[in-house]
Design an enzyme around this catalytic site. Structure first.
Site, mmCIF file in Angstrom:
data_model
loop_
_atom_site.group_PDB
_atom_site.id
_atom_site.type_symbol
_atom_site.label_atom_id
_atom_site.label_comp_id
_atom_site.label_asym_id
_atom_site.label_seq_id
_atom_site.Cartn_x
_atom_site.Cartn_y
_atom_site.Cartn_z
ATOM 1 N N SER A 1 0.811 -1.225 0.000
ATOM 2 C CA SER A 1 0.000 0.000 0.000
ATOM 3 C C SER A 1 0.844 1.275 0.000
ATOM 4 C CB SER A 1 -0.949 0.027 1.203
ATOM 5 O OG SER A 1 -0.239 0.236 2.405
ATOM 6 N N LYS B 1 1.120 4.151 7.047
ATOM 7 C CA LYS B 1 0.423 5.093 6.171
ATOM 8 C C LYS B 1 0.991 6.498 6.390
ATOM 9 C CE LYS B 1 -2.748 2.253 4.493
ATOM 10 N NZ LYS B 1 -1.975 1.040 4.641
#
Length: 146
Positions: free
Chosen positions: A67, A104
């Site tokens: 990701s 993230k």
């Protein structure tokens, strides 16, 4: 780089007691035109100490997934994370959200926090008051196999 595994967290702590010395050429290497070698000056380096500004708050974690590939973080890379750094907008963080760890980018907007992936195949995570969120630390380095 030697690491001690912390079985409770599946994270790794730097091993500052290691006596492993890796040869290090401090003058660097030219990425442009070749430069003459300065007598092949060689020292030793301990990456556990070199890559950790705050040893008591530093840990390593191995990435699972893709990701964050557009930020240069790939599956199986090792992240060096400093828990003493204050989370802020645009920093890449190790987050514990709703019982799971993720890496993230932090995005702060007026009255809203997002955990942003760096891969268009993933959607941002909007953090609401229903979520349980802990920012574990800020990523300071990425170690990867070439």
């Amino acid at each position: 780089m030697r690491m001690k595994k912390d079985p409770k967290l599946s994270f790794y702590k730097p091993d500052y007691e290691s006596e492993l010395r890796i040869p290090f050429i401090p003058d660097g290497v030219s990425a442009g035109f070749p430069s003459p070698a300065a007598d092949f000056m060689e020292n030793n380096i301990d990456l556990n100490k070199e890559l950790s500004e705050n040893p008591l708050a530093t840990f390593y974690i191995k990435v699972k997934g893709n990701s964050m590939i557009d930020a240069g973080i790939n599956d199986k890379d090792v992240l060096i994370v400093d828990r003493s750094i204050e989370p802020q907008d645009n920093k890449i963080a190790i987050c514990f959200i709703d019982g799971e760890f993720t890496v993230k980018r932090i995005k702060l907007e007026k009255d809203c926090l997002y955990l942003m992936p760096e891969n268009s195949n993933y959607t941002p995570i909007k953090v609401t008051e229903e979520n349980e969120l802990i920012i574990w630390g800020i990523v300071t380095y990425v170690i990867k196999k070439m």
